[in-house]
Design a protein around this motif. Structure first.
Motif, PDB file in Angstrom:
ATOM      1  N   PHE A   1      -7.372 -15.595 -24.104  1.00 15.95           N
ATOM      2  CA  PHE A   1      -7.986 -15.827 -22.789  1.00 15.95           C
ATOM      3  C   PHE A   1      -8.458 -14.512 -22.176  1.00 15.95           C
ATOM      4  O   PHE A   1      -7.905 -13.460 -22.440  1.00 15.95           O
ATOM      5  CB  PHE A   1      -6.941 -16.421 -21.827  1.00 15.95           C
ATOM      6  CG  PHE A   1      -6.730 -17.900 -21.942  1.00 15.95           C
ATOM      7  CD1 PHE A   1      -6.246 -18.448 -23.124  1.00 15.95           C
ATOM      8  CD2 PHE A   1      -6.969 -18.736 -20.874  1.00 15.95           C
ATOM      9  CE1 PHE A   1      -6.011 -19.818 -23.238  1.00 15.95           C
ATOM     10  CE2 PHE A   1      -6.749 -20.106 -20.971  1.00 15.95           C
ATOM     11  CZ  PHE A   1      -6.274 -20.640 -22.149  1.00 15.95           C
ATOM     12  N   ASP A   2      -9.496 -14.584 -21.320  1.00 19.00           N
ATOM     13  CA  ASP A   2      -9.851 -13.468 -20.438  1.00 19.00           C
ATOM     14  C   ASP A   2      -8.665 -13.214 -19.519  1.00 19.00           C
ATOM     15  O   ASP A   2      -7.974 -14.163 -19.134  1.00 19.00           O
ATOM     16  CB  ASP A   2     -11.011 -13.860 -19.498  1.00 19.00           C
ATOM     17  CG  ASP A   2     -12.346 -13.819 -20.193  1.00 19.00           C
ATOM     18  OD1 ASP A   2     -12.392 -13.342 -21.348  1.00 19.00           O
ATOM     19  OD2 ASP A   2     -13.322 -14.262 -19.571  1.00 19.00           O
ATOM     20  N   GLN A   3      -8.481 -11.954 -19.127  1.00 24.85           N
ATOM     21  CA  GLN A   3      -7.392 -11.640 -18.202  1.00 24.85           C
ATOM     22  C   GLN A   3      -7.525 -12.447 -16.898  1.00 24.85           C
ATOM     23  O   GLN A   3      -6.552 -12.990 -16.386  1.00 24.85           O
ATOM     24  CB  GLN A   3      -7.380 -10.138 -17.911  1.00 24.85           C
ATOM     25  CG  GLN A   3      -6.264  -9.676 -16.983  1.00 24.85           C
ATOM     26  CD  GLN A   3      -4.900  -9.628 -17.664  1.00 24.85           C
ATOM     27  OE1 GLN A   3      -4.794  -9.537 -18.881  1.00 24.85           O
ATOM     28  NE2 GLN A   3      -3.850  -9.697 -16.866  1.00 24.85           N
ATOM     29  N   HIS A   4      -8.737 -12.543 -16.371  1.00 23.33           N
ATOM     30  CA  HIS A   4      -8.938 -13.247 -15.100  1.00 23.33           C
ATOM     31  C   HIS A   4      -8.620 -14.745 -15.206  1.00 23.33           C
ATOM     32  O   HIS A   4      -7.950 -15.309 -14.344  1.00 23.33           O
ATOM     33  CB  HIS A   4     -10.372 -13.074 -14.592  1.00 23.33           C
ATOM     34  CG  HIS A   4     -10.637 -11.755 -13.943  1.00 23.33           C
ATOM     35  ND1 HIS A   4     -11.060 -10.660 -14.655  1.00 23.33           N
ATOM     36  CD2 HIS A   4     -10.509 -11.340 -12.661  1.00 23.33           C
ATOM     37  CE1 HIS A   4     -11.210  -9.628 -13.836  1.00 23.33           C
ATOM     38  NE2 HIS A   4     -10.875 -10.013 -12.606  1.00 23.33           N
ATOM     39  N   VAL A   5      -9.117 -15.391 -16.279  1.00 24.42           N
ATOM     40  CA  VAL A   5      -8.861 -16.826 -16.440  1.00 24.42           C
ATOM     41  C   VAL A   5      -7.366 -17.063 -16.681  1.00 24.42           C
ATOM     42  O   VAL A   5      -6.776 -18.017 -16.161  1.00 24.42           O
ATOM     43  CB  VAL A   5      -9.707 -17.405 -17.601  1.00 24.42           C
ATOM     44  CG1 VAL A   5      -9.351 -18.864 -17.849  1.00 24.42           C
ATOM     45  CG2 VAL A   5     -11.189 -17.272 -17.289  1.00 24.42           C
ATOM     46  N   ALA A   6      -6.743 -16.168 -17.453  1.00 27.86           N
ATOM     47  CA  ALA A   6      -5.302 -16.292 -17.708  1.00 27.86           C
ATOM     48  C   ALA A   6      -4.530 -16.233 -16.392  1.00 27.86           C
ATOM     49  O   ALA A   6      -3.606 -17.005 -16.155  1.00 27.86           O
ATOM     50  CB  ALA A   6      -4.834 -15.189 -18.651  1.00 27.86           C
ATOM     51  N   GLN A   7      -4.939 -15.318 -15.528  1.00 26.38           N
ATOM     52  CA  GLN A   7      -4.236 -15.159 -14.245  1.00 26.38           C
ATOM     53  C   GLN A   7      -4.417 -16.370 -13.332  1.00 26.38           C
ATOM     54  O   GLN A   7      -3.463 -16.846 -12.731  1.00 26.38           O
ATOM     55  CB  GLN A   7      -4.702 -13.887 -13.537  1.00 26.38           C
ATOM     56  CG  GLN A   7      -4.283 -12.626 -14.271  1.00 26.38           C
ATOM     57  CD  GLN A   7      -4.520 -11.351 -13.488  1.00 26.38           C
ATOM     58  OE1 GLN A   7      -4.286 -10.262 -14.006  1.00 26.38           O
ATOM     59  NE2 GLN A   7      -4.986 -11.453 -12.247  1.00 26.38           N
ATOM     60  N   GLY A   8      -5.643 -16.870 -13.240  1.00 25.36           N
ATOM     61  CA  GLY A   8      -5.890 -18.038 -12.398  1.00 25.36           C
ATOM     62  C   GLY A   8      -5.136 -19.256 -12.916  1.00 25.36           C
ATOM     63  O   GLY A   8      -4.510 -20.002 -12.144  1.00 25.36           O
ATOM     64  N   THR A   9      -5.155 -19.443 -14.240  1.00 29.78           N
ATOM     65  CA  THR A   9      -4.464 -20.579 -14.853  1.00 29.78           C
ATOM     66  C   THR A   9      -2.953 -20.444 -14.666  1.00 29.78           C
ATOM     67  O   THR A   9      -2.256 -21.418 -14.370  1.00 29.78           O
ATOM     68  CB  THR A   9      -4.822 -20.659 -16.350  1.00 29.78           C
ATOM     69  OG1 THR A   9      -6.243 -20.701 -16.469  1.00 29.78           O
ATOM     70  CG2 THR A   9      -4.228 -21.896 -16.994  1.00 29.78           C
ATOM     71  N   SER A  10      -2.458 -19.217 -14.819  1.00 29.61           N
ATOM     72  CA  SER A  10      -1.032 -18.953 -14.615  1.00 29.61           C
ATOM     73  C   SER A  10      -0.574 -19.393 -13.223  1.00 29.61           C
ATOM     74  O   SER A  10       0.461 -20.049 -13.077  1.00 29.61           O
ATOM     75  CB  SER A  10      -0.777 -17.449 -14.813  1.00 29.61           C
ATOM     76  OG  SER A  10       0.467 -17.077 -14.277  1.00 29.61           O
ATOM     77  N   LEU A  11      -1.374 -19.061 -12.219  1.00 30.86           N
ATOM     78  CA  LEU A  11      -1.004 -19.418 -10.844  1.00 30.86           C
ATOM     79  C   LEU A  11      -0.908 -20.931 -10.661  1.00 30.86           C
ATOM     80  O   LEU A  11      -0.016 -21.432  -9.980  1.00 30.86           O
ATOM     81  CB  LEU A  11      -2.010 -18.818  -9.854  1.00 30.86           C
ATOM     82  CG  LEU A  11      -1.890 -17.302  -9.648  1.00 30.86           C
ATOM     83  CD1 LEU A  11      -3.091 -16.755  -8.902  1.00 30.86           C
ATOM     84  CD2 LEU A  11      -0.607 -16.958  -8.905  1.00 30.86           C
ATOM     85  N   VAL A  12      -1.836 -21.664 -11.301  1.00 29.77           N
ATOM     86  CA  VAL A  12      -1.804 -23.126 -11.197  1.00 29.77           C
ATOM     87  C   VAL A  12      -0.524 -23.688 -11.839  1.00 29.77           C
ATOM     88  O   VAL A  12       0.110 -24.600 -11.309  1.00 29.77           O
ATOM     89  CB  VAL A  12      -3.044 -23.743 -11.880  1.00 29.77           C
ATOM     90  CG1 VAL A  12      -2.925 -25.257 -11.953  1.00 29.77           C
ATOM     91  CG2 VAL A  12      -4.301 -23.361 -11.123  1.00 29.77           C
ATOM     92  N   VAL A  13      -0.138 -23.105 -12.983  1.00 32.43           N
ATOM     93  CA  VAL A  13       1.050 -23.580 -13.704  1.00 32.43           C
ATOM     94  C   VAL A  13       2.333 -23.264 -12.926  1.00 32.43           C
ATOM     95  O   VAL A  13       3.294 -24.031 -12.930  1.00 32.43           O
ATOM     96  CB  VAL A  13       1.106 -22.933 -15.108  1.00 32.43           C
ATOM     97  CG1 VAL A  13       2.384 -23.319 -15.834  1.00 32.43           C
ATOM     98  CG2 VAL A  13      -0.116 -23.352 -15.917  1.00 32.43           C
ATOM     99  N   ILE A  14       2.318 -22.120 -12.256  1.00 34.18           N
ATOM    100  CA  ILE A  14       3.502 -21.654 -11.529  1.00 34.18           C
ATOM    101  C   ILE A  14       3.906 -22.614 -10.407  1.00 34.18           C
ATOM    102  O   ILE A  14       5.095 -22.795 -10.138  1.00 34.18           O
ATOM    103  CB  ILE A  14       3.214 -20.235 -10.960  1.00 34.18           C
ATOM    104  CG1 ILE A  14       3.286 -19.200 -12.087  1.00 34.18           C
ATOM    105  CG2 ILE A  14       4.170 -19.890  -9.840  1.00 34.18           C
ATOM    106  CD1 ILE A  14       2.762 -17.840 -11.678  1.00 34.18           C
ATOM    107  N   ILE A  15       2.919 -23.259  -9.777  1.00 34.28           N
ATOM    108  CA  ILE A  15       3.225 -24.080  -8.590  1.00 34.28           C
ATOM    109  C   ILE A  15       4.200 -25.235  -8.909  1.00 34.28           C
ATOM    110  O   ILE A  15       5.268 -25.305  -8.298  1.00 34.28           O
ATOM    111  CB  ILE A  15       1.918 -24.604  -7.938  1.00 34.28           C
ATOM    112  CG1 ILE A  15       1.047 -23.425  -7.489  1.00 34.28           C
ATOM    113  CG2 ILE A  15       2.237 -25.508  -6.754  1.00 34.28           C
ATOM    114  CD1 ILE A  15      -0.396 -23.808  -7.152  1.00 34.28           C
ATOM    115  N   PRO A  16       3.884 -26.116  -9.881  1.00 39.96           N
ATOM    116  CA  PRO A  16       4.851 -27.192 -10.153  1.00 39.96           C
ATOM    117  C   PRO A  16       6.177 -26.673 -10.727  1.00 39.96           C
ATOM    118  O   PRO A  16       7.240 -27.249 -10.438  1.00 39.96           O
ATOM    119  CB  PRO A  16       4.123 -28.093 -11.160  1.00 39.96           C
ATOM    120  CG  PRO A  16       3.018 -27.269 -11.712  1.00 39.96           C
ATOM    121  CD  PRO A  16       2.651 -26.279 -10.662  1.00 39.96           C
TER     122      PRO A  16
END
Lengths: 133, 114
Positions: free
Chosen positions: A41-56
């Motif tokens: 993954f791109d660093q930016h996409v990885a970070q955005g996706t990570s944040l979404v996963v972190i919430i639940p």
């Protein structure tokens, strides 16, 4: 996504969720490097996706902590008061940074935190050593 | 309280900047600087991460830096992982938790530099 990619993401998610629940972190320290290093993954996409996963993951972990009696809501509210403002500043800044630079900064963040945690001792305080059943 | 808010502010900046929850800042800061017990610090950190990560996710999502299909697979795994951890957590001492935390961060940092 190929079945292999789905399997890889499931395994990464499981490891990150385990760490989130065990150590009180979002799991992003594992999610972001795993997506970048293992899945390309791109660093930016990885970070955005990570944040979404972190919430639940944080929601479920917090519910478990609440039932175990270890969650002091006043502590969390004070952290969140500053945290929401900081998150806005941080995420808008990240969007302006180059992908490779962002990745290097991420690695630096991890090293500094690890060194601090391994080298220092906990400060004595009113709740130090408090046991929660 | 003001120090907790300041800790949250710093964690929020790092969360938004790096796509992490911010727990790697909040937990050590609470334990090492504010003298809060590891377990209580971890619980507060994880709860604060919910609104902090939501803000970052909205900003990154607005800039199209999201892979929702990947997120769905990651979330499915993550929820199982959180449940597993919840069963093991009560059996570990605070000192042991700190050691695991430090070792994890060091390992990930080294991998990112390589």
């Amino acid at each position: 996504m190929t079945p292999l990619e789905v399997g890889g993401l499931l395994a990464i998610g499981l490891s990150a969720g385990f760490l989130a629940g065990l150590l009180g972190i979002g799991g992003g320290v594992l999610l972001v490097p795993a997506m970048v290093l293992l899945m390309g993954f791109d660093q930016h996409v990885a970070q955005g996706t990570s944040l979404v996963v972190i919430i639940p993951a944080a929601l479920l972990g917090s519910w478990t902590n609440h039932r175990n009696g270890s969650l002091v809501l006043r502590d969390a509210a004070a952290l969140a008061a500053g945290g929401i403002l900081g998150a806005l500043v941080g995420s808008l800044s990240a969007l302006g940074l180059d992908d490779v630079l962002l990745r290097r900064l991420f690695a630096l963040l991890l090293l500094v935190t690890a060194a601090r945690l391994i080298l220092s001792r906990p400060a004595p305080g009113p709740s130090a050593g408090q046991q929660v059943p | 309280m003001i120090w907790l808010a300041a800790t949250g502010l710093a964690a929020g900046v790092l969360s938004g900047l790096f796509g992490v929850g911010g727990g790697i800042v909040m937990v050590p800061a609470m334990v090492l600087m504010l003298g809060i017990a590891q377990r209580r610090a971890q619980a507060a950190s994880l709860a604060a991460i919910i609104p902090i990560a939501t803000v970052g996710a909205l900003v990154f999502g607005g800039a199209d830096n999201l892979d929702l299909a990947a997120a769905a697979a990651l979330i499915a795994g993550a929820l199982i992982g959180v449940r597993l951890a919840g069963r093991i957590l009560p059996r570990l001492s605070d000192a042991r938790l700190r050691q695991i935390f430090g070792a994890l961060l060091a390992a990930v940092a080294i991998a990112m530099f390589l």
